[in-house]
Write a protein that holds these residues in place. Structure first.
Motif, short mmCIF file in Angstrom:
data_model
loop_
_atom_site.label_atom_id
_atom_site.label_comp_id
_atom_site.label_asym_id
_atom_site.label_seq_id
_atom_site.Cartn_x
_atom_site.Cartn_y
_atom_site.Cartn_z
N GLU A 119 7.27 -14.73 -4.45
CA GLU A 119 7.39 -13.16 -4.81
C GLU A 119 5.80 -12.94 -5.31
N ASP A 141 3.98 -12.16 -1.98
CA ASP A 141 4.52 -11.08 -1.54
C ASP A 141 3.60 -9.82 -2.14
N GLY A 142 3.51 -10.05 -3.82
CA GLY A 142 2.92 -9.35 -4.32
C GLY A 142 1.32 -9.01 -3.87
N HIS A 175 0.17 -9.62 -0.84
CA HIS A 175 0.33 -9.00 0.21
C HIS A 175 0.43 -7.44 0.39
N SER A 176 1.29 -6.94 -0.73
CA SER A 176 1.53 -5.77 -0.75
C SER A 176 0.07 -5.12 -1.38
N LYS A 177 -0.68 -5.72 -1.97
CA LYS A 177 -2.17 -5.19 -2.42
C LYS A 177 -3.20 -5.38 -1.48
#
Length: 527
Positions: A289, A292-293, A295-297
Motif C-alpha cells: 500500500e 501504491d501511494g 506511485h500515485s504521487k
C-alpha cells in the motif's frame, strides 16, 4: 475473524522461527525480523492488516518502554546523566534538525515541518536492536549504561518533536511561545503523572491480596494507564511511563514477592519479544500500500530508495558528529568523568562506537505508522507514503549495515582490549557472596543466639548454607526453620539493597544475587 486470527498466529510462529534462525546464525534477531517484514510484502494474497494510526502508540509503546525501565540501572543513569541527557535531547534535536534541513532542500515540496516530522521519527536509536546486537560482543559497562539510559529518554524527546511537527503540518504554523509552554508541561507534567500513578500502583500491590498471576496481569495494564491518563491531560505519555516505570522498578522488592518477580520476568520477556516482531511484520504488510501511494504521487521506487539512503547517511553522520562533539566538550569541561581507556587512540575511537550503535527500530516504525491518513480538516496527509518508506529504508540499512558490522568493528579494532578485568568482576562476585555468608551468620547469631545450641535445623541451616540445594533430605526444614529461613532471605535482600548504594558496585551483580535469593525462596515453598 476466521482469517485474521490464524494469520496472527502464523505471524507469531514466524517471529519465533526467525528468532531461532537468528540465534543459529549468531546475529541479532531484529535484523532477520526487518528482512522478514520486507519478505512478507512480496507474498501474494495476504490479508490487509489495518491498524488505526491513533492506536499504534497506545498498543506498542507503553509496554516496550515500561519493560525497558525494569532492566536499566538507575544508579548508572545517575552516574552518566550528563552524556545520557545530551544524547537523549541535544543529539536527537540535532539529528531531527539535520534531517529537516537536508530533506527540505533536496526533496521537492518537502517542507521544514515535514522534515522535522521525519527527523523526529528516525532520530531515536532502538535499545532493543542495540542490545540484541551487542550481546554477541562485550562492551564496557559505562558504554552499555549510556546506551540503555539514552534509549529511555530519546524516545520521549523524539516523540515530542514528532508531536509538535504534526501540529505544524496540520495547522501550517508554529508558535514558539505556545510550543515552549507545551513542552514544559509535557515533560514536567508527564514525569509528575508517572510518579503519582507509580506510587498508587505500588500501594495497590502492597495493600491488595494479590498473587503472582494477578500481580503480573496488573503490571501488564499499568503502563497503558500511565500513558493514557497522561495523554488525556495533554502531557507526555512516554515520560509518564518512563518515570512511573523507573519508580516501580526501584521498589520491586517492596511490592512484588519472589514468585511474581520470577514469573513476571519470563512473561514480560515473551510479551516484548512478540510486540517487536509484530511491528516489523506489520510494516512489511503495509509496504504494498505504501508503494501504491508513492506511485500515485508520481514518485518512483528508485527515487524513494535514494531519499531513504540519503536520510540514513544524515542520521549516521549526525550521531557521529555529536559523539565526537560530546567527547571534545567533556575533555574541555569535565575530563575527570571520561571512562578510562588504555590509550589515546582508543579514547578517540570510543565516539565511533557510540556513533555506530544508532540502529533504528520499533519506536521509529510505530511513529511512522501513527501518521494519520488524512489531516484534521480533511485533505490527505502530505507525503505520508514517502515518510513511511524512508523510515523503513533507514531501519533496514542501519540494522543491516551497522548491525552486522558492529560486532566486527569491536572485535577487530580491539577497541576494548585490556579494558575488561574479568578477574576483578569474579573477585567482586566472590566478595559479595562471602559478605552475604558473614551477614547470614551474624543475623542468626544476633536474632536466634539462644536457639542455636541444640536446634538441629538451625545448626544445619548455618553449617550447610551453600550445600542445602544439593541435600537429598529436606526433613530438617521444619516450620520453625522455614520461618527463620524466610527472615534470613529478606535480611539478605535488605543487605544487598544497601550495598547497591555504593557507586563502585556493579548493579548487575546485585540483581543476579537478588534473583538467586528469589529462586531460593521459591525452592523453599515446595519443600
Amino acid at each position: 475473524m476466521h482469517i485474521i486470527l490464524p494469520f496472527f498466529l502464523l505471524m507469531v510462529a514466524a517471529i519465533v522461527l526467525l528468532n531461532m534462525w537468528a540465534a543459529k546464525l549468531k546475529i541479532a534477531y531484529p535484523i532477520l525480523l526487518v528482512v522478514g517484514g520486507l519478505s512478507v510484502s512480496f507474498i501474494p494474497g495476504l490479508p490487509l492488516m489495518k491498524i488505526d494510526p491513533d492506536l499504534i502508540f497506545f498498543i506498542f509503546l507503553p509496554p516496550l518502554l515500561f519493560a525497558a525501565t525494569w532492566s536499566v540501572s538507575f544508579k548508572e543513569m545517575k552516574k552518566w546523566w550528563r552524556i545520557i541527557g545530551s544524547f537523549a535531547f541535544l543529539v536527537v534535536f540535532f539529528t531531527a534538525l539535520s534531517v529537516a534541513l537536508v530533506t527540505n532542500y533536496l526533496i521537492p515540496g518537502f517542507t521544514i515541518a515535514l522534515g522535522f516530522l521525519l527527523g523526529g521519527i528516525v532520530s531515536p536509536p532502538d535499545a532493543i536492536s542495540t542490545g540484541a546486537i551487542t550481546k554477541f560482543v562485550k562492551i564496557p559497562k559505562s558504554t552499555s549504561s549510556v546506551l540503555e539510559g539514552e534509549s529511555l529518554l530519546n524516545d520521549a524527546s523524539s516523540l515530542i518533536i514528532f508531536r509538535f511537527a504534526m501540529v505544524a503540518v496540520g495547522t501550517g504554523q508554529f508558535i514558539w511561545e505556545e510550543a515552549t509552554l507545551s513542552f514544559l508541561w509535557m515533560v514536567i507534567g508527564g514525569v509528575g503523572i508517572g510518579l503519582l500513578l507509580g506510587w498508587i500502583f505500588v500501594q495497590g500491590h502492597k495493600r491488595l491480596p494479590t498473587d503472582a498471576p494477578s500481580d503480573i496481569a496488573l503490571t501488564l495494564i499499568e503502563p497503558y494507564f500511565m500513558y493514557w491518563i497522561a495523554e488525556q491531560l495533554h502531557s507526555s505519555g512516554v515520560m509518564a511511563v518512563v518515570s512511573g516505570g523507573l519508580y516501580m522498578s526501584a521498589r520491586r522488592l517492596i511490592f512484588l514477592d519472589s514468585t511474581s518477580r520470577i514469573r513476571g520476568q519470563s512473561v514480560w520477556e515473551s510479551f516484548v519479544f512478540i510486540l517487536n516482531g509484530i511491528v516489523f511484520l506489520i510494516i512489511g504488510l503495509d509496504l504494498p500500500e505504501i508503494i501504491d501511494g508513492l506511485h500515485s504521487k508520481g514518485i518512483s521506487i528508485g527515487i524513494a530508495i535514494g531519499y531513504g539512503v540519503l536520510v540514513t547517511v544524515v542520521v549516521i553522520a549526525a550521531r557521529m558528529i555529536s559523539s565526537y562533539a560530546a567527547l571534545i566538550a567533556t575533555l574541555i569541561f569535565r575530563p575527570g568523568v571520561i571512562p578510562h581507556v588504555p590509550s589515546r587512540r582508543r579514547r578517540w575511537m570510543l565516539p565511533l562506537l557510540l556513533g555506530w550503535t544508532g540502529m533504528r527500530g520499533v519506536v521509529s516504525l510505530a511513529a511512522a505508522l501513527a501518521i494519520p491518513v488524512t489531516l484534521d480538516n480533511g485533505p490527505v496527509f502530505p507525503y505520508r507514503s514517502l515518510i513511511l518508506f524512508i523510515t523503513f529504508v533507514v531501519i533496514l540499512l542501519t540494522l543491516l549495515v551497522q548491525g552486522l558490522t558492529l560486532p566486527y568493528l569491536i572485535k577487530h579494532t580491539r577497541l576494548f582490549e585490556g579494558i575488561f578485568n574479568e578477574e576483578a568482576e569474579e573477585l567482586t562476585r566472590k566478595k559479595i557472596k562471602k559478605e552475604l555468608k558473614q551477614h547470614v551468620y551474624q543475623f542468626l547469631k544476633t536474632k536466634y543466639d539462644n536457639e542455636l545450641d541444640g536446634h538441629t535445623g538451625i545448626e544445619k541451616l548455618l553449617r550447610h548454607w551453600e550445600e542445602r540445594a544439593k541435600a537429598a533430605d529436606d526433613s530438617w526444614m521444619n516450620e520453625k526453620t522455614k520461618i527463620i529461613f524466610v527472615e534470613l532471605l529478606e535480611s539478605q535482600r535488605q543487605y544487598l539493597s544497601e550495598l547497591n548504594k555504593d557507586p563502585s558496585v556493579d548493579e548487575d551483580i546485585i540483581r543476579l544475587q537478588l534473583y538467586q535469593i528469589d529462586l531460593e525462596e521459591e525452592r523453599l515453598k515446595i519443600i
